[in-house]
Write a protein that holds these residues in place. Structure first.
Motif, short mmCIF file in Angstrom:
data_model
loop_
_atom_site.label_atom_id
_atom_site.label_comp_id
_atom_site.label_asym_id
_atom_site.label_seq_id
_atom_site.Cartn_x
_atom_site.Cartn_y
_atom_site.Cartn_z
N ALA A 171 0.81 -1.23 0.00
CA ALA A 171 0.00 0.00 0.00
C ALA A 171 0.84 1.27 0.00
CB ALA A 171 -1.00 0.01 1.16
N PHE A 172 2.08 1.19 -0.48
CA PHE A 172 2.89 2.38 -0.72
C PHE A 172 2.59 2.82 -2.15
CE2 PHE A 172 5.10 1.03 3.00
CZ PHE A 172 5.71 2.15 3.52
N ILE A 173 2.14 4.04 -2.32
CA ILE A 173 1.67 4.54 -3.60
C ILE A 173 2.69 5.51 -4.19
CG2 ILE A 173 -0.21 5.79 -4.75
CD1 ILE A 173 -0.99 3.08 -3.41
N ARG A 174 3.02 5.28 -5.47
CA ARG A 174 3.92 6.20 -6.17
C ARG A 174 3.11 7.29 -6.87
NH1 ARG A 174 6.88 6.15 -11.37
NH2 ARG A 174 6.27 4.01 -11.73
N ALA A 175 1.99 6.94 -7.44
CA ALA A 175 1.11 7.89 -8.14
C ALA A 175 1.92 8.82 -9.03
CB ALA A 175 0.24 8.65 -7.14
N GLY A 176 1.70 10.11 -8.92
CA GLY A 176 2.40 11.06 -9.77
C GLY A 176 3.67 11.60 -9.14
N GLN A 177 4.14 10.96 -8.11
CA GLN A 177 5.28 11.46 -7.36
C GLN A 177 6.59 10.89 -7.90
OE1 GLN A 177 3.40 12.13 -3.11
NE2 GLN A 177 3.40 10.02 -3.73
N TRP A 178 6.96 11.37 -9.06
CA TRP A 178 8.20 10.93 -9.68
C TRP A 178 8.63 11.97 -10.69
CZ3 TRP A 178 8.14 10.49 -14.95
CH2 TRP A 178 6.88 10.44 -15.54
N ASP A 179 9.86 11.89 -11.08
CA ASP A 179 10.33 12.61 -12.25
C ASP A 179 11.23 11.62 -12.98
OD1 ASP A 179 12.87 12.70 -11.06
OD2 ASP A 179 12.66 14.76 -10.41
N TYR A 180 12.03 12.05 -13.89
CA TYR A 180 12.81 11.12 -14.69
C TYR A 180 13.92 10.44 -13.91
CZ TYR A 180 10.22 13.25 -18.43
OH TYR A 180 9.19 13.69 -19.22
N GLU A 181 14.30 11.01 -12.77
CA GLU A 181 15.41 10.47 -12.00
C GLU A 181 15.07 10.06 -10.58
OE1 GLU A 181 18.20 13.65 -12.20
OE2 GLU A 181 18.69 13.27 -14.30
N ARG A 182 13.85 10.35 -10.11
CA ARG A 182 13.49 10.06 -8.73
C ARG A 182 12.09 9.46 -8.63
NH1 ARG A 182 15.40 15.85 -7.51
NH2 ARG A 182 13.39 16.18 -8.44
N VAL A 183 11.90 8.69 -7.57
CA VAL A 183 10.57 8.16 -7.25
C VAL A 183 10.30 8.39 -5.77
CG1 VAL A 183 10.53 6.39 -9.05
CG2 VAL A 183 11.47 5.83 -6.82
N THR A 184 9.03 8.49 -5.44
CA THR A 184 8.60 8.63 -4.05
C THR A 184 7.38 7.76 -3.84
OG1 THR A 184 9.39 10.91 -3.96
CG2 THR A 184 7.78 10.27 -2.31
N TYR A 185 7.46 6.91 -2.82
CA TYR A 185 6.34 6.04 -2.45
C TYR A 185 5.84 6.49 -1.08
CZ TYR A 185 8.33 3.01 -6.04
OH TYR A 185 8.83 2.50 -7.22
N ASP A 186 4.53 6.71 -0.97
CA ASP A 186 3.94 7.16 0.29
C ASP A 186 2.93 6.17 0.81
OD1 ASP A 186 5.29 9.57 0.66
OD2 ASP A 186 3.87 10.69 -0.57
N TYR A 187 2.93 6.01 2.12
CA TYR A 187 1.93 5.23 2.84
C TYR A 187 1.22 6.20 3.77
CZ TYR A 187 -0.17 1.53 5.66
OH TYR A 187 -1.06 0.70 6.30
N LYS A 188 -0.07 6.35 3.59
CA LYS A 188 -0.86 7.32 4.35
C LYS A 188 -1.41 6.69 5.63
CE LYS A 188 -4.88 10.31 3.68
NZ LYS A 188 -5.90 10.72 2.70
N ILE A 189 -1.22 7.40 6.74
CA ILE A 189 -1.75 6.95 8.03
C ILE A 189 -2.65 8.05 8.56
CG2 ILE A 189 -1.19 6.26 10.39
CD1 ILE A 189 1.55 5.32 9.36
N GLY A 190 -3.92 7.74 8.69
CA GLY A 190 -4.87 8.72 9.21
C GLY A 190 -4.63 9.02 10.68
#
Length: 122
Positions: free
Chosen positions: A26-45
């Motif tokens: 449940a780590f989401i990358r969605a639109g959080q990237w560019d050509y050289e980086r990625v970001t995966y987020d896990y949301k905690i309410g």
């Protein structure tokens, strides 16, 4: 807050299986990237008003292109952040995180790390 001692920095792998394994946790990358980086987020309410926590795992391409899904990604030290609506996420060490939240974040990251290692060792 940096989640130290989880050895995520030791992981270098192709983006396609990385996306798959992160998604299983449940780590989401969605639109959080560019050509050289990625970001995966896990949301905690949170029950706190206008507060949401995020466990963030970032990586950078050591070769290839994220957009073309040909990248080989080196992961970085995971972060625990606190989102203040509408201002954004703060990851600073001066933030106050409940101990049970820190433990939950470390456990989430440890589960991802174990699966990434299993994939790499196949």
């Amino acid at each position: 807050m940096r989640l130290e001692n989880v050895n995520m920095e030791d992981i270098v792998m192709d983006i396609k299986p990385l996306d798959h394994i992160m998604g299983q946790h449940a780590f989401i990358r969605a639109g959080q990237w560019d050509y050289e980086r990625v970001t995966y987020d896990y949301k905690i309410g949170s029950q706190e008003k206008n507060i949401t926590y995020y466990v963030r795992i970032q990586g950078r391409a050591v070769e290839g292109d994220v957009d073309r899904k040909t990248a080989v990604i080196q992961l970085m030290t995971p972060l625990l952040g606190k989102h203040y609506y509408p201002h954004g996420v703060e990851y600073g060490e001066e933030e106050n995180f409940p101990e049970n939240l820190v433990e939950r974040a470390k456990n989430l990251v440890a589960g991802v790390y174990e699966d990434l290692l299993q994939f790499k060792n196949k």
